[in-house]
Design an enzyme around this catalytic site. Sequence first.
Site, PDB file in Angstrom:
ATOM      1  CE  LYS A  56       0.866   1.274   4.433  1.00 56.61           C
ATOM      2  NZ  LYS A  56       1.533   2.521   4.807  1.00 56.61           N
ATOM      3  CB  ALA A 106       9.666  -0.645   2.575  1.00 53.94           C
ATOM      4  N   GLY A 158       4.036  -4.239   4.001  1.00 53.07           N
ATOM      5  CA  GLY A 158       4.267  -5.633   3.603  1.00 53.07           C
ATOM      6  C   GLY A 158       3.928  -6.641   4.686  1.00 53.07           C
ATOM      7  CG  ASP A 209      -0.745   0.075   8.375  1.00 52.52           C
ATOM      8  OD1 ASP A 209      -1.590   0.961   8.604  1.00 52.52           O
ATOM      9  OD2 ASP A 209       0.438   0.319   8.061  1.00 52.52           O
TER      10      ASP A 209
END
Length: 285
Positions: free
Chosen positions: A12, A99, A103, A138
């Site tokens: 995302k 990152a 992920g 998330d």
Amino acid sequence: MNTEVTEKAPAKINLTLDVLYKRGDGYHELEMVMTSVDLADHVTLKTIEENSIIIQSNNGFLPLDQRNHAYKAALLIKERFNIQLGVEMMIKKNIPIAAGLGGGSSDAAATLRGLNQLWNLGLSLDELAILGAEVGSDVPYCIYGGTAFASGRGEKIEQLDAVPQCWVVLVKPKKGISTGTVFNALSYDTLKHPATYSMIAAIKEQDYLRMTKLIGNSLEETSIIRQPSIEKIKEKMISFGADAALMSGSGPTIFALCRKYSRAQRVYNGLKGFCNEVYLVRTLK
């Protein structure tokens, strides 16, 4: 009963990320507009007789124990539904680790969706999202994917129309950045707040140009102090012709939006020599 299931776990990007205040429970009150891009991990799940959770991956840097969000997700399902079977997981990583691209959360969401199928639990996406919130902030968004407005600590999700489709160049600098460090260093008086609700309206109207002018991330300036290369990469992206560039999540990944493929290709090629982790993908419909 299924014996094997494979789930796609897309990355995302944050079109907006706004930090409103620090809450009494230690979390931050956030408002974010996120959208999925076509860079994805693949999580394959197999039932095993032995009552354990075994994770394998093609990426040697991925923790394969309780530190892994997918492991936590599997453990939560097993304990909550008293499942005496085990699961063997293969996580094929394509999304860079740590990152700011979600992920780990996406892998956890894929694990929850996959085990729901594998073990015939019959849970709705809404029920899976509630479970996901126990694994990480998330994860609920990643259960649904697509374009969404997230609030609270990120666990309250309102799905939006898909963004106007465009090309996305992702660049991950070598040096990682710790989310905790960034949040702890925030100075609330000087925080820049993106226009989240204007962004939601621009997406609703499918106004790509307005959308590119409204992207913003409250964490970016704090992250840039810790890692000046973020600013340099953004500048390069714009100079190569990107319509907009922004850091995703708490970083360090920066993304560029391009309407035209030829522009995206130019940004991609221009940064390929500068950084070794560069990806050219599309937003997902």
